[in-house]
Motif scaffolding. Sequence first.
Motif, PDB file in Angstrom:
ATOM      1  N   PHE A 168       0.831  -1.201   0.000  1.00 44.47           N
ATOM      2  CA  PHE A 168       0.000   0.000   0.000  1.00 44.47           C
ATOM      3  C   PHE A 168       0.868   1.255   0.000  1.00 44.47           C
ATOM      4  O   PHE A 168       0.656   2.172  -0.801  1.00 44.47           O
ATOM      5  N   ILE A 169       1.850   1.305   0.886  1.00 45.26           N
ATOM      6  CA  ILE A 169       2.697   2.502   1.006  1.00 45.26           C
ATOM      7  C   ILE A 169       3.513   2.727  -0.267  1.00 45.26           C
ATOM      8  O   ILE A 169       3.570   3.841  -0.786  1.00 45.26           O
ATOM      9  N   ILE A 170       4.145   1.697  -0.778  1.00 43.85           N
ATOM     10  CA  ILE A 170       5.058   1.839  -1.911  1.00 43.85           C
ATOM     11  C   ILE A 170       4.313   1.980  -3.235  1.00 43.85           C
ATOM     12  O   ILE A 170       4.614   2.863  -4.046  1.00 43.85           O
ATOM     13  N   ASP A 171       3.336   1.123  -3.477  1.00 43.94           N
ATOM     14  CA  ASP A 171       2.719   1.054  -4.808  1.00 43.94           C
ATOM     15  C   ASP A 171       1.420   1.845  -4.941  1.00 43.94           C
ATOM     16  O   ASP A 171       1.138   2.370  -6.014  1.00 43.94           O
TER      17      ASP A 171
ATOM     18  N   PHE B  62      14.012   1.412  -1.730  1.00 40.62           N
ATOM     19  CA  PHE B  62      12.870   2.128  -1.162  1.00 40.62           C
ATOM     20  C   PHE B  62      11.709   2.328  -2.125  1.00 40.62           C
ATOM     21  O   PHE B  62      10.612   2.637  -1.693  1.00 40.62           O
ATOM     22  N   ASP B  63      11.919   2.186  -3.410  1.00 35.87           N
ATOM     23  CA  ASP B  63      10.798   2.331  -4.350  1.00 35.87           C
ATOM     24  C   ASP B  63      10.388   0.996  -4.964  1.00 35.87           C
ATOM     25  O   ASP B  63       9.719   0.945  -5.979  1.00 35.87           O
ATOM     26  N   CYS B  64      10.766  -0.069  -4.303  1.00 39.64           N
ATOM     27  CA  CYS B  64      10.466  -1.424  -4.786  1.00 39.64           C
ATOM     28  C   CYS B  64       9.763  -2.190  -3.659  1.00 39.64           C
ATOM     29  O   CYS B  64      10.382  -2.506  -2.639  1.00 39.64           O
ATOM     30  N   SER B  65       8.488  -2.473  -3.855  1.00 36.30           N
ATOM     31  CA  SER B  65       7.741  -3.167  -2.802  1.00 36.30           C
ATOM     32  C   SER B  65       8.289  -4.576  -2.557  1.00 36.30           C
ATOM     33  O   SER B  65       8.295  -5.047  -1.415  1.00 36.30           O
TER      34      SER B  65
ATOM     35  N   ILE C 293      -0.404  -8.479  -4.901  1.00 37.45           N
ATOM     36  CA  ILE C 293      -1.048  -7.832  -3.754  1.00 37.45           C
ATOM     37  C   ILE C 293      -1.409  -6.394  -4.089  1.00 37.45           C
ATOM     38  O   ILE C 293      -2.517  -5.935  -3.786  1.00 37.45           O
ATOM     39  N   SER C 294      -0.496  -5.684  -4.736  1.00 34.71           N
ATOM     40  CA  SER C 294      -0.782  -4.297  -5.135  1.00 34.71           C
ATOM     41  C   SER C 294      -1.948  -4.254  -6.117  1.00 34.71           C
ATOM     42  O   SER C 294      -2.832  -3.399  -6.002  1.00 34.71           O
TER      43      SER C 294
END
Length: 112
Positions: A16-19, A50-53, A89-90
């Motif tokens: 949720f936070i990343i994607d 940090f930009d990879c879930s 999941i995203s």
Amino acid sequence: MMIISNLIIFTFIICFIIDVSEFIDSVKQFLIKHVLKMNLKPEDLMIKPFDCSLCISFWFNIIYLIIIGKFIPEYIFIVCLCSLLTTNISDLLYWFKDLFVKIQFLLNKLVK
């Protein structure tokens, strides 16, 4: 069983936070504008992990297992599986969002 559910919950939160939330894009935009002072788009700046879930869920869950003293092959396998499924999941989170938009649209139609 509690550990497995925690790993799954952490993975959902990270996805949720990343994607979904685009929080990382906001951070990257801030870095581009105020720190790097360059003319880039957020997607042009990669700040892995940090930009990879997948990356964040893997390392976060591994650190969690180490902290709770459960760094064993069975749980590491679950971490790898959760990390592998981050894209799915995203997509599922986006599907839920779209479903609620559709329900809201139908309810608005009924009210009018």
